[in-house]
Scaffold this motif. Structure first.
Motif, PDB file in Angstrom:
ATOM      1  N   THR A  20       0.849  -1.171   0.000  1.00  0.00           N
ATOM      2  CA  THR A  20       0.000   0.000   0.000  1.00  0.00           C
ATOM      3  C   THR A  20       0.889   1.227   0.000  1.00  0.00           C
ATOM      4  O   THR A  20       1.767   1.367   0.843  1.00  0.00           O
ATOM      5  CB  THR A  20      -0.907   0.014   1.250  1.00  0.00           C
ATOM      6  OG1 THR A  20      -1.675  -1.192   1.258  1.00  0.00           O
ATOM      7  CG2 THR A  20      -1.834   1.198   1.237  1.00  0.00           C
ATOM      8  N   LYS A  21       0.668   2.127  -0.948  1.00  0.00           N
ATOM      9  CA  LYS A  21       1.456   3.347  -1.034  1.00  0.00           C
ATOM     10  C   LYS A  21       1.055   4.288   0.097  1.00  0.00           C
ATOM     11  O   LYS A  21      -0.113   4.397   0.443  1.00  0.00           O
ATOM     12  CB  LYS A  21       1.217   4.029  -2.380  1.00  0.00           C
ATOM     13  CG  LYS A  21       2.007   5.308  -2.526  1.00  0.00           C
ATOM     14  CD  LYS A  21       1.819   5.955  -3.864  1.00  0.00           C
ATOM     15  CE  LYS A  21       2.577   7.275  -3.884  1.00  0.00           C
ATOM     16  NZ  LYS A  21       2.511   7.930  -5.148  1.00  0.00           N
ATOM     17  N   GLU A  58      -0.743  11.067  -9.944  1.00  0.00           N
ATOM     18  CA  GLU A  58      -0.277   9.679 -10.030  1.00  0.00           C
ATOM     19  C   GLU A  58      -1.144   8.904 -11.019  1.00  0.00           C
ATOM     20  O   GLU A  58      -2.372   9.047 -11.020  1.00  0.00           O
ATOM     21  CB  GLU A  58      -0.383   9.057  -8.638  1.00  0.00           C
ATOM     22  CG  GLU A  58      -0.141   7.571  -8.585  1.00  0.00           C
ATOM     23  CD  GLU A  58      -0.451   6.971  -7.221  1.00  0.00           C
ATOM     24  OE1 GLU A  58      -0.420   5.738  -7.125  1.00  0.00           O
ATOM     25  OE2 GLU A  58      -0.738   7.708  -6.267  1.00  0.00           O
ATOM     26  N   TYR A  76       1.041   8.277   1.428  1.00  0.00           N
ATOM     27  CA  TYR A  76       0.996   9.619   0.865  1.00  0.00           C
ATOM     28  C   TYR A  76       1.416  10.637   1.911  1.00  0.00           C
ATOM     29  O   TYR A  76       1.335  10.378   3.111  1.00  0.00           O
ATOM     30  CB  TYR A  76      -0.415   9.923   0.358  1.00  0.00           C
ATOM     31  CG  TYR A  76      -0.818   9.052  -0.805  1.00  0.00           C
ATOM     32  CD1 TYR A  76      -0.466   9.382  -2.108  1.00  0.00           C
ATOM     33  CD2 TYR A  76      -1.540   7.870  -0.602  1.00  0.00           C
ATOM     34  CE1 TYR A  76      -0.811   8.574  -3.180  1.00  0.00           C
ATOM     35  CE2 TYR A  76      -1.887   7.054  -1.668  1.00  0.00           C
ATOM     36  CZ  TYR A  76      -1.523   7.409  -2.952  1.00  0.00           C
ATOM     37  OH  TYR A  76      -1.858   6.619  -4.009  1.00  0.00           O
ATOM     38  N   ASN A 121      -1.189  12.918  -6.117  1.00  0.00           N
ATOM     39  CA  ASN A 121       0.040  12.297  -5.641  1.00  0.00           C
ATOM     40  C   ASN A 121       0.384  12.696  -4.202  1.00  0.00           C
ATOM     41  O   ASN A 121       1.295  12.138  -3.616  1.00  0.00           O
ATOM     42  CB  ASN A 121       1.202  12.651  -6.580  1.00  0.00           C
ATOM     43  CG  ASN A 121       2.301  11.619  -6.555  1.00  0.00           C
ATOM     44  OD1 ASN A 121       2.085  10.473  -6.192  1.00  0.00           O
ATOM     45  ND2 ASN A 121       3.488  12.018  -6.948  1.00  0.00           N
ATOM     46  N   LYS A 176      -4.819   9.916  -9.726  1.00  0.00           N
ATOM     47  CA  LYS A 176      -4.938  10.194  -8.292  1.00  0.00           C
ATOM     48  C   LYS A 176      -4.046  11.376  -7.932  1.00  0.00           C
ATOM     49  O   LYS A 176      -3.012  11.594  -8.558  1.00  0.00           O
ATOM     50  CB  LYS A 176      -4.467   8.990  -7.466  1.00  0.00           C
ATOM     51  CG  LYS A 176      -5.290   7.748  -7.618  1.00  0.00           C
ATOM     52  CD  LYS A 176      -4.681   6.657  -6.753  1.00  0.00           C
ATOM     53  CE  LYS A 176      -5.458   5.376  -6.805  1.00  0.00           C
ATOM     54  NZ  LYS A 176      -4.829   4.356  -5.961  1.00  0.00           N
ATOM     55  N   ASP A 222      -2.446   5.223 -12.033  1.00  0.00           N
ATOM     56  CA  ASP A 222      -2.634   3.904 -11.441  1.00  0.00           C
ATOM     57  C   ASP A 222      -3.497   3.088 -12.397  1.00  0.00           C
ATOM     58  O   ASP A 222      -4.023   3.614 -13.373  1.00  0.00           O
ATOM     59  CB  ASP A 222      -3.314   4.050 -10.071  1.00  0.00           C
ATOM     60  CG  ASP A 222      -3.124   2.829  -9.175  1.00  0.00           C
ATOM     61  OD1 ASP A 222      -2.502   1.846  -9.608  1.00  0.00           O
ATOM     62  OD2 ASP A 222      -3.613   2.862  -8.033  1.00  0.00           O
ATOM     63  N   GLY A 257      -3.589  10.867  -2.425  1.00  0.00           N
ATOM     64  CA  GLY A 257      -4.128   9.630  -2.987  1.00  0.00           C
ATOM     65  C   GLY A 257      -5.580   9.724  -3.413  1.00  0.00           C
ATOM     66  O   GLY A 257      -6.188   8.723  -3.767  1.00  0.00           O
ATOM     67  N   GLU A 305      -2.262  11.970   4.928  1.00  0.00           N
ATOM     68  CA  GLU A 305      -3.118  10.819   5.206  1.00  0.00           C
ATOM     69  C   GLU A 305      -4.015  11.145   6.389  1.00  0.00           C
ATOM     70  O   GLU A 305      -3.556  11.727   7.371  1.00  0.00           O
ATOM     71  CB  GLU A 305      -2.276   9.575   5.482  1.00  0.00           C
ATOM     72  CG  GLU A 305      -1.543   9.088   4.250  1.00  0.00           C
ATOM     73  CD  GLU A 305      -1.005   7.681   4.388  1.00  0.00           C
ATOM     74  OE1 GLU A 305      -1.064   7.101   5.477  1.00  0.00           O
ATOM     75  OE2 GLU A 305      -0.511   7.156   3.374  1.00  0.00           O
TER      76      GLU A 305
END
Length: 159
Positions: free
Chosen positions: A27-28, A107, A30, A124, A122, A109, A127, A33
């Motif tokens: 899971t990225k 981003e 960011y 970046n 998304k 995806d 997210g 969050e």
């Protein structure tokens, strides 16, 4: 015939192993969050649905469709600059469309939500789901169409 059937079964078993067995997808993280409760408190219901649940607003419902004056479209969740008015165009789809993003702030995806692969866009920084990218944009520029939910954006006019 038995040998052929055995080979087919072996090939099928090998092809099923693939990545389906590896369910521990990373899971990225960011820069920004928050918990779902914090996002719900900060965002309007439609912005929360789009940005945090990958929803889609109704076409032609965003007041951002008509904006043509110079400025920057920022993420409605974290205020990261995402798109410039100079890269906006009328795609006729009912969503704000741009031929490119602010470099490094969006981003790309892969999204399989409707049964086939699409390029999801998304923010970046947080997210947040913005929309999708398509290859039917203006051929005289990038050829890309970033089809963005207006609810995911806020507009800041140039000074």
């Amino acid at each position: 015939m038995k040998k052929l059937a055995g080979i087919c079964i072996l090939v099928l078993m090998i092809s099923c192993v693939g990545t389906a067995q590896n369910s521990s997808k990373e899971t990225k993280t960011y820069k920004v969050e928050k918990t779902n409760a914090e996002w719900k408190e900060q965002l309007s219901p439609i912005a929360y649905n789009v940005l945090r649940e990958a929803g889609t607003e109704k076409p032609f419902s965003s007041p951002l469709n008509d904006i043509k004056k110079a400025g920057t479209f920022v993420c409605a969740a974290c205020k990261t600059p995402l798109y410039k008015t100079e890269h906006k165009f009328d795609s006729g789809t009912g969503w704000p469309s741009f031929d490119r993003a602010v470099k490094g702030n969006v981003e790309l995806d892969v999204d399989y939500k409707i049964g086939y692969a699409r390029t999801e866009l998304k923010c970046n920084t947080c997210g947040g789901h913005l929309g999708h990218s398509f290859d039917d944009g203006p051929s005289e520029t990038t050829g890309k169409r970033h089809c963005i939910n207006g609810a995911a954006l806020e507009f800041i006019a140039a000074k």
